[in-house]
Design a protein around this motif. Structure first.
Motif, PDB file in Angstrom:
ATOM      1  N   ASN A 175       2.086   6.196  -7.056  1.00  0.00           N
ATOM      2  CA  ASN A 175       1.032   7.127  -7.488  1.00  0.00           C
ATOM      3  C   ASN A 175       1.544   8.554  -7.415  1.00  0.00           C
ATOM      4  O   ASN A 175       1.392   9.340  -8.347  1.00  0.00           O
ATOM      5  CB  ASN A 175      -0.177   7.062  -6.525  1.00  0.00           C
ATOM      6  CG  ASN A 175      -1.227   6.077  -6.975  1.00  0.00           C
ATOM      7  OD1 ASN A 175      -1.305   5.764  -8.151  1.00  0.00           O
ATOM      8  ND2 ASN A 175      -2.017   5.589  -6.038  1.00  0.00           N
ATOM      9  N   GLU A 189      -4.535   9.788   5.504  1.00  0.00           N
ATOM     10  CA  GLU A 189      -5.328  10.837   6.167  1.00  0.00           C
ATOM     11  C   GLU A 189      -5.955  10.337   7.468  1.00  0.00           C
ATOM     12  O   GLU A 189      -6.077  11.088   8.429  1.00  0.00           O
ATOM     13  CB  GLU A 189      -6.418  11.369   5.224  1.00  0.00           C
ATOM     14  CG  GLU A 189      -7.114  12.585   5.805  1.00  0.00           C
ATOM     15  CD  GLU A 189      -8.102  13.236   4.851  1.00  0.00           C
ATOM     16  OE1 GLU A 189      -7.665  13.729   3.802  1.00  0.00           O
ATOM     17  OE2 GLU A 189      -9.298  13.247   5.162  1.00  0.00           O
ATOM     18  N   SER A 190      -6.336   9.040   7.465  1.00  0.00           N
ATOM     19  CA  SER A 190      -7.006   8.535   8.672  1.00  0.00           C
ATOM     20  C   SER A 190      -6.062   8.530   9.874  1.00  0.00           C
ATOM     21  O   SER A 190      -6.498   8.528  11.014  1.00  0.00           O
ATOM     22  CB  SER A 190      -7.544   7.131   8.419  1.00  0.00           C
ATOM     23  OG  SER A 190      -6.504   6.275   8.045  1.00  0.00           O
ATOM     24  N   ALA A 237       0.173  12.544  -2.185  1.00  0.00           N
ATOM     25  CA  ALA A 237      -0.339  11.165  -2.203  1.00  0.00           C
ATOM     26  C   ALA A 237      -0.249  10.537  -0.820  1.00  0.00           C
ATOM     27  O   ALA A 237      -1.183   9.871  -0.367  1.00  0.00           O
ATOM     28  CB  ALA A 237       0.429  10.330  -3.217  1.00  0.00           C
ATOM     29  N   VAL A 288      -2.913  12.156   1.574  1.00  0.00           N
ATOM     30  CA  VAL A 288      -4.261  11.647   1.301  1.00  0.00           C
ATOM     31  C   VAL A 288      -4.342  10.177   1.712  1.00  0.00           C
ATOM     32  O   VAL A 288      -5.295   9.737   2.344  1.00  0.00           O
ATOM     33  CB  VAL A 288      -4.622  11.820  -0.188  1.00  0.00           C
ATOM     34  CG1 VAL A 288      -5.934  11.130  -0.498  1.00  0.00           C
ATOM     35  CG2 VAL A 288      -4.706  13.294  -0.545  1.00  0.00           C
ATOM     36  N   GLY A 289      -3.296   9.427   1.366  1.00  0.00           N
ATOM     37  CA  GLY A 289      -3.293   7.992   1.647  1.00  0.00           C
ATOM     38  C   GLY A 289      -3.331   7.663   3.127  1.00  0.00           C
ATOM     39  O   GLY A 289      -3.901   6.662   3.528  1.00  0.00           O
ATOM     40  N   SER A 317      -9.709  17.463   8.050  1.00  0.00           N
ATOM     41  CA  SER A 317      -9.969  16.767   6.782  1.00  0.00           C
ATOM     42  C   SER A 317      -9.544  17.640   5.613  1.00  0.00           C
ATOM     43  O   SER A 317      -9.490  18.865   5.723  1.00  0.00           O
ATOM     44  CB  SER A 317     -11.457  16.420   6.675  1.00  0.00           C
ATOM     45  OG  SER A 317     -12.213  17.587   6.733  1.00  0.00           O
ATOM     46  N   GLY A 318      -9.210  16.983   4.509  1.00  0.00           N
ATOM     47  CA  GLY A 318      -8.848  17.721   3.303  1.00  0.00           C
ATOM     48  C   GLY A 318      -7.454  18.325   3.369  1.00  0.00           C
ATOM     49  O   GLY A 318      -7.134  19.250   2.630  1.00  0.00           O
ATOM     50  N   ASP A 367      -5.217  18.762   0.128  1.00  0.00           N
ATOM     51  CA  ASP A 367      -5.320  19.892  -0.799  1.00  0.00           C
ATOM     52  C   ASP A 367      -4.399  21.042  -0.390  1.00  0.00           C
ATOM     53  O   ASP A 367      -4.050  21.893  -1.190  1.00  0.00           O
ATOM     54  CB  ASP A 367      -6.768  20.417  -0.831  1.00  0.00           C
ATOM     55  CG  ASP A 367      -7.720  19.366  -1.364  1.00  0.00           C
ATOM     56  OD1 ASP A 367      -7.318  18.642  -2.283  1.00  0.00           O
ATOM     57  OD2 ASP A 367      -8.845  19.262  -0.845  1.00  0.00           O
ATOM     58  N   TYR A 394       0.840  -1.208   0.000  1.00  0.00           N
ATOM     59  CA  TYR A 394       0.000   0.000   0.000  1.00  0.00           C
ATOM     60  C   TYR A 394       0.870   1.250   0.000  1.00  0.00           C
ATOM     61  O   TYR A 394       0.642   2.186  -0.769  1.00  0.00           O
ATOM     62  CB  TYR A 394      -0.926  -0.015   1.220  1.00  0.00           C
ATOM     63  CG  TYR A 394      -1.716   1.260   1.363  1.00  0.00           C
ATOM     64  CD1 TYR A 394      -2.690   1.595   0.419  1.00  0.00           C
ATOM     65  CD2 TYR A 394      -1.494   2.142   2.422  1.00  0.00           C
ATOM     66  CE1 TYR A 394      -3.419   2.765   0.526  1.00  0.00           C
ATOM     67  CE2 TYR A 394      -2.217   3.313   2.536  1.00  0.00           C
ATOM     68  CZ  TYR A 394      -3.175   3.629   1.595  1.00  0.00           C
ATOM     69  OH  TYR A 394      -3.892   4.782   1.697  1.00  0.00           O
ATOM     70  N   PHE A 418       2.389  10.995 -10.634  1.00  0.00           N
ATOM     71  CA  PHE A 418       1.634  12.236 -10.805  1.00  0.00           C
ATOM     72  C   PHE A 418       2.567  13.439 -10.654  1.00  0.00           C
ATOM     73  O   PHE A 418       2.446  14.437 -11.373  1.00  0.00           O
ATOM     74  CB  PHE A 418       0.495  12.305  -9.784  1.00  0.00           C
ATOM     75  CG  PHE A 418      -0.407  13.488  -9.965  1.00  0.00           C
ATOM     76  CD1 PHE A 418      -1.160  13.635 -11.128  1.00  0.00           C
ATOM     77  CD2 PHE A 418      -0.516  14.473  -8.991  1.00  0.00           C
ATOM     78  CE1 PHE A 418      -1.995  14.726 -11.316  1.00  0.00           C
ATOM     79  CE2 PHE A 418      -1.355  15.571  -9.168  1.00  0.00           C
ATOM     80  CZ  PHE A 418      -2.095  15.697 -10.329  1.00  0.00           C
ATOM     81  N   PRO A 442      -5.899   7.982 -14.910  1.00  0.00           N
ATOM     82  CA  PRO A 442      -7.167   7.933 -14.180  1.00  0.00           C
ATOM     83  C   PRO A 442      -8.042   9.175 -14.242  1.00  0.00           C
ATOM     84  O   PRO A 442      -9.083   9.172 -13.579  1.00  0.00           O
ATOM     85  CB  PRO A 442      -6.733   7.676 -12.747  1.00  0.00           C
ATOM     86  CG  PRO A 442      -5.330   8.051 -12.659  1.00  0.00           C
ATOM     87  CD  PRO A 442      -4.754   8.095 -14.007  1.00  0.00           C
ATOM     88  N   THR A 488       2.308   1.620  -3.363  1.00  0.00           N
ATOM     89  CA  THR A 488       1.300   2.103  -4.307  1.00  0.00           C
ATOM     90  C   THR A 488       1.167   3.619  -4.214  1.00  0.00           C
ATOM     91  O   THR A 488       1.189   4.327  -5.224  1.00  0.00           O
ATOM     92  CB  THR A 488      -0.077   1.463  -3.985  1.00  0.00           C
ATOM     93  OG1 THR A 488       0.060   0.056  -4.017  1.00  0.00           O
ATOM     94  CG2 THR A 488      -1.131   1.893  -4.976  1.00  0.00           C
ATOM     95  N   GLN A 489       1.048   4.116  -2.966  1.00  0.00           N
ATOM     96  CA  GLN A 489       0.883   5.568  -2.806  1.00  0.00           C
ATOM     97  C   GLN A 489       2.144   6.311  -3.247  1.00  0.00           C
ATOM     98  O   GLN A 489       2.062   7.380  -3.856  1.00  0.00           O
ATOM     99  CB  GLN A 489       0.543   5.918  -1.345  1.00  0.00           C
ATOM    100  CG  GLN A 489      -0.847   5.469  -0.893  1.00  0.00           C
ATOM    101  CD  GLN A 489      -1.995   6.178  -1.608  1.00  0.00           C
ATOM    102  OE1 GLN A 489      -1.842   6.703  -2.710  1.00  0.00           O
ATOM    103  NE2 GLN A 489      -3.174   6.159  -1.007  1.00  0.00           N
TER     104      GLN A 489
END
Lengths: 416, 296
Positions: B10, B257-258, B251, B254-255, B265-266, B269, B3, B14, B209, B6-7
């Protein structure tokens, strides 16, 4: 004295010039009674003037053009059938280009000529115009579905609010798509009144149904949702609710599909556009994507929708199709209903129209909106029922109607 | 672990697309001293040209049309507007570019409407899989191409007369001019190069994507601004590094964030700008930007 006289003369001359320039006949300016109906701004013995503030040159130009075409075709038909209250309905269309400042200026220049606003398209533009229109007691129809607009007694929300859409999305996932208690669901949403409202509804429903929400906030600039989708898969989301736009829906569905995550995606009303079926994400969208609509989809066979589609096809045979067509027809139908109520009550002044809106209960639009819309409770969504649709390459405009739906959490949602 | 990888991948892939855009900002700045705020619309223009021409002439020829169109518009903006400024200071030029951006964007928005134009890329929604990681083929291609392009740019600036001329013009325009370097030519080359990079970035920014060409692409292009600034205004390698950093940090934020809920949140950005501010506090000239010599 000798100095004030020329000034007075000049002032009188100016006043005369202004009066002479006025194109309105004194007796047609309304203000007095005509027949049994009291009239005011925007209503004469022969005509009712309504306004449309829309976006004909900004980001929503294409969808807005569809709606303007449909509004015009609708009112032309109404006028051919004898009009409303014995008067023709005349529509003024102005382009605010999605600019709140411009929308306010246009509203100011238009408000002295109209009795009601058929539509103010766009979140920020309607947020700017609604308070002014409330002060002037001018009816405003069709500004989207954000709950923030429910606080205005002069606003008529065309169907269920975003929060009700969000709550119903969760209920539908649990009751019809088999998401079990204890599961997690992702909510990917735009920051702002649209996304936050959808999230509030989804969060309420998730608590009621024993689910956990994984929120993912994004902006309209986020067109690649790889990181968000990977995170949702990693956290074991069993479904995703999306409160964003078509570009985000395609990206989310595509990435989830490419990662082999076969989980349902449920979008709010604005998330689907038939053009997405021409993009590489088409297969992923067709596999497992739903859309919760407040207005019946284009492919619905309800009589109201069929009539709306036929009218549009005649007005613009090559026009783009989508839920905008029944929505525009339905909004015009709602305004006509309110104008008729005002006429029956003998008060076609702007205030009379807003009062008539407040008395509108059990409104039926032949299947365009859920039956029994109730506008008598300020601050409440006019209905808690939504249309559940699934992305389909056989249905017209890409959305197949599965069901009308009112879940238990949508019923229990309270507007604060 | 997969994981995390992957992030990371990603983010880096990008980030390389952002690097292409950020390098365009940096090249225009070094060759003509202009903060080119119209760059986002040029990115959208390149992708739009590919989308509208590919149904008739095929994808690859359409990419060439997109590249030529974006480069041509860049050269025209420079020739017609920037070079004719009565007061050629960076502030005036920046405001002018904001105006050009609004004009271009309005026209493209009018043409695109609320449609999503398919790009027609042959790799569609294909993915490349290895070690349990799935990465969109488009992004892998973008990464490979970006590396090739950056190697080409390095060669241009380090080994060719034109590139050395551009660097000289950037370092000291009047002196370079006295040494026989034609500033008109180096400027035009810079704008054309930026246009080429913009069109390439546009193609990869709008292919899977992402679903296709929509007006919001111009907004996405602005994500490259923090990459450009934190890399150093006048450094192409800095822009590349900045793009990679912004992509990676976004990435991962966001990946995970939890695990980062204390940030609200957010945060994904906001994080490119937070990163930019931190870098500028520590190194005001950016990561690889040239330090201004101040005589005291």
């Amino acid at each position: 004295m000798t100095k004030t006289r020329p000034a007075l003369v000049a002032a009188a001359a100016c006043l005369f010039a202004v009066t002479a320039c006025s194109t309105t006949e004194p007796e047609s300016a309304g203000g007095g009674g005509s027949g049994d109906v009291e009239t005011g701004t925007g209503v004469t013995d022969s005509a009712i003037s309504i306004g449309v503030l829309t976006d004909l040159s900004g980001p929503f130009a294409a969808g807005a053009a569809v709606q303007v075409t449909e509004f015009q075709a609708y009112w032309d038909q109404v006028n051919a059938d004898g009009g409303v209250c014995g008067r023709d309905v005349e529509m003024q269309v102005q382009d605010h280009a999605y600019d709140p400042q411009k929308a306010v200026s246009l509203y100011r220049s238009m408000s002295s000529d109209i009795v009601a606003l058929q539509q103010v398209l766009g979140g920020p533009t309607s947020a700017a115009v609604l308070p002014l229109a409330e002060q002037d007691s001018v009816y405003v129809g069709g500004v989207g579905w954000a709950s923030t607009a429910l606080g205005y007694a002069n606003n008529q929300l065309p169907g269920a609010s975003y929060s009700i859409q969000g709550a119903n999305a969760v209920d539908y996932l649990v009751d019809e798509l088999g998401i079990e208690e204890g599961s997690s669901i992702g909510v990917v949403y735009y920051v702002g009144d649209y996304g936050a409202d959808a999230l509030a509804g989804a969060q309420h429903a998730a608590e009621e149904r024993g689910l956990t929400v994984i929120p993912q906030e994004i902006t309209p600039a986020t067109t690649d949702l790889s990181a968000q989708a990977s995170a949702l898969v990693q956290e074991g989301a069993s479904a995703v609710i999306l409160g964003a736009a078509p570009t985000q829906l395609a990206s989310l569905a595509g990435v989830l599909g490419s990662q082999g995550a076969d989980i349902p995606i449920v979008g709010m009303n604005p998330t689907f556009n038939p053009a997405l079926l021409n993009t590489p994400a088409a297969d992923a969208l067709l596999a497992n994507t739903y859309s919760i609509l407040s207005v019946a989809p284009y492919a619905s066979d309800e009589p109201g929708v069929q009539e709306a589609n036929a009218l549009y096809a005649e007005a613009d045979p090559d026009g783009a199709t989508g839920w905008e067509v029944p929505l525009a027809y339905g909004q015009a139908e709602l305004l006509k209903n309110v104008l008729e109520r005002a006429c029956d009550a003998g008060d076609l002044t702007p205030e009379g129209v807003v009062t008539a809106l407040g008395s509108a209960d059990d409104v039926d639009t032949e299947g365009i909106f859920p039956d029994g819309l109730d506008f008598t409770q300020p601050g409440e969504s006019p209905t808690r029922t939504v249309f559940v649709t699934k992305v389909s390459d056989t249905a017209e405009a890409g959305l197949e109607l599965l069901d009308t739906f009112e879940g238990p959490s949508a019923k229990s949602y309270t507007f604060g | 672990m997969s994981y995390f990888l992957t992030q990371v991948l990603n983010g880096l892939s990008f980030g390389l697309v952002l690097s292409l855009i950020a390098a365009g900002f940096a090249i225009v700045f070094t060759s003509t001293g202009v903060l080119n705020f119209a760059h986002g619309s040029v990115v959208l223009l390149g992708a739009y040209l590919v989308a509208v021409t590919q149904p008739t002439i095929g994808f690859w020829p359409a990419v060439l049309v997109g590249i030529a169109g974006a480069a041509g518009v860049g050269v025209l903006i420079n020739a017609l507007l920037v070079r004719n400024l009565a007061d050629p200071n960076p502030g005036t030029a920046a405001i002018l570019m904001l105006g050009v951006d609004i004009l271009l964007l309005t026209e493209l928005t009018r043409r695109i409407g609320n449609r999503v134009l398919p790009l027609g890329a042959p790799w569609g929604a294909d993915t490349v899989r290895f070690a349990g990681i799935a990465l969109p083929t488009g992004r892998v291609l973008a990464a490979v191409l970006a590396i090739v392009v950056f190697a080409g740019l390095w060669f241009l600036f380090a080994r060719t007369r034109m590139g050395v001329g551009m660097r000289a013009a950037a370092a000291d325009g009047p002196t370079a001019s006295l040494m026989g370097i034609q500033l008109a030519r180096t400027g035009a080359t810079g704008w054309a190069l930026a246009g080429v990079l913009a069109a390439l970035a546009g193609v990869f920014l709008t292919s899977f994507p992402a679903p296709g060409i929509a007006p919001t692409v111009a907004l996405s292009a602005f994500l490259a601004i923090p990459a450009w600034v934190l890399g150093g205004f006048d450094s192409v390698p800095g822009a590349v590094l900045g793009g990679l950093l912004v992509g990676l940090v976004t990435a991962l934020t966001v990946g995970y964030e939890s695990h980062l809920t204390f940030l609200g949140s957010g945060f994904g950005d906001v994080v490119p700008y937070v990163l930019m501010i931190i870098v500028l506090l520590v190194r005001p000239q950016g990561l690889l930007g040239s330090k201004e010599a101040v005589r005291v």
